[in-house]
Design a protein around this motif. Structure first.
Motif, short mmCIF file in Angstrom:
data_model
loop_
_atom_site.label_atom_id
_atom_site.label_comp_id
_atom_site.label_asym_id
_atom_site.label_seq_id
_atom_site.Cartn_x
_atom_site.Cartn_y
_atom_site.Cartn_z
N ASP A 19 -49.76 11.93 -40.42
CA ASP A 19 -50.29 11.72 -41.46
C ASP A 19 -49.46 11.56 -42.64
OD1 ASP A 19 -53.14 11.80 -40.80
OD2 ASP A 19 -52.88 13.86 -40.75
N TYR A 21 -47.00 12.49 -46.12
CA TYR A 21 -46.75 13.90 -46.52
C TYR A 21 -45.98 13.65 -47.88
CZ TYR A 21 -42.57 13.58 -44.08
OH TYR A 21 -41.37 13.38 -43.17
N SER A 57 -49.88 20.90 -48.41
CA SER A 57 -50.75 19.69 -49.21
C SER A 57 -52.05 20.43 -49.92
CB SER A 57 -51.29 19.02 -47.74
OG SER A 57 -52.10 20.01 -46.88
#
Ligand SMILES: [Zn+2]
Length: 138
Positions: A19, A21, A57
């Protein structure tokens, strides 16, 4: 060449696997965390101690402003926010997924970083852009 989207800012990293970031720099001397690349710590002044790291996150809303006027083509109103991430970095970005209504937006509300296409914009080669936003989390 792949159709990998381009990041809208240099501190948004898109790995080949996994993913996207946000990348920060952490000072090896005092532990302060900053967004983006730098050589000198602006907290303690240490040189060449900065190490890149993946930022948290999740975080909470530190401050925001509701923007009613912007560039042509940018939909208003939108919420420009500053979020304190769990690791201590402060990041500015747009808050989405909530009405731009001060009665609904609470300071310190929990938010998370989400990644999404940047308003359908494309560069000359037709590559799309990936941007990041903040979204309220339960
Ligand atoms: Zn430092």
């Amino acid at each position: 060449m792949s159709n990998k989207p381009l990041p809208v800012v240099e501190y948004l990293k898109i790995p080949d696997a996994g993913d996207p970031y946000l990348e920060g720099n952490k000072c090896g001397a005092c532990g302060a965390i900053f967004l983006g690349t730098r050589d000198v710590c602006s907290k303690c002044g240490a040189r060449d101690q900065m190490q890149t790291m993946k930022l948290a996150s999740k975080g909470k809303l530190y401050s925001y402003s509701i923007v009613h006027r912007s560039f042509p083509g940018i939909e208003v109103p939108y919420i420009s926010a500053v979020v304190d991430l769990e690791d201590g970095a402060a990041v500015k970005g747009n808050l989405i997924g909530i009405e731009p209504d001060p009665a609904k937006i609470k300071f310190d509300m929990p938010v998370e970083v989400v990644f999404a296409d940047a308003l359908g914009r494309k560069d000359r080669e037709g590559n799309s852009y990936l941007s990041f936003f903040f979204k309220p989390r339960a």
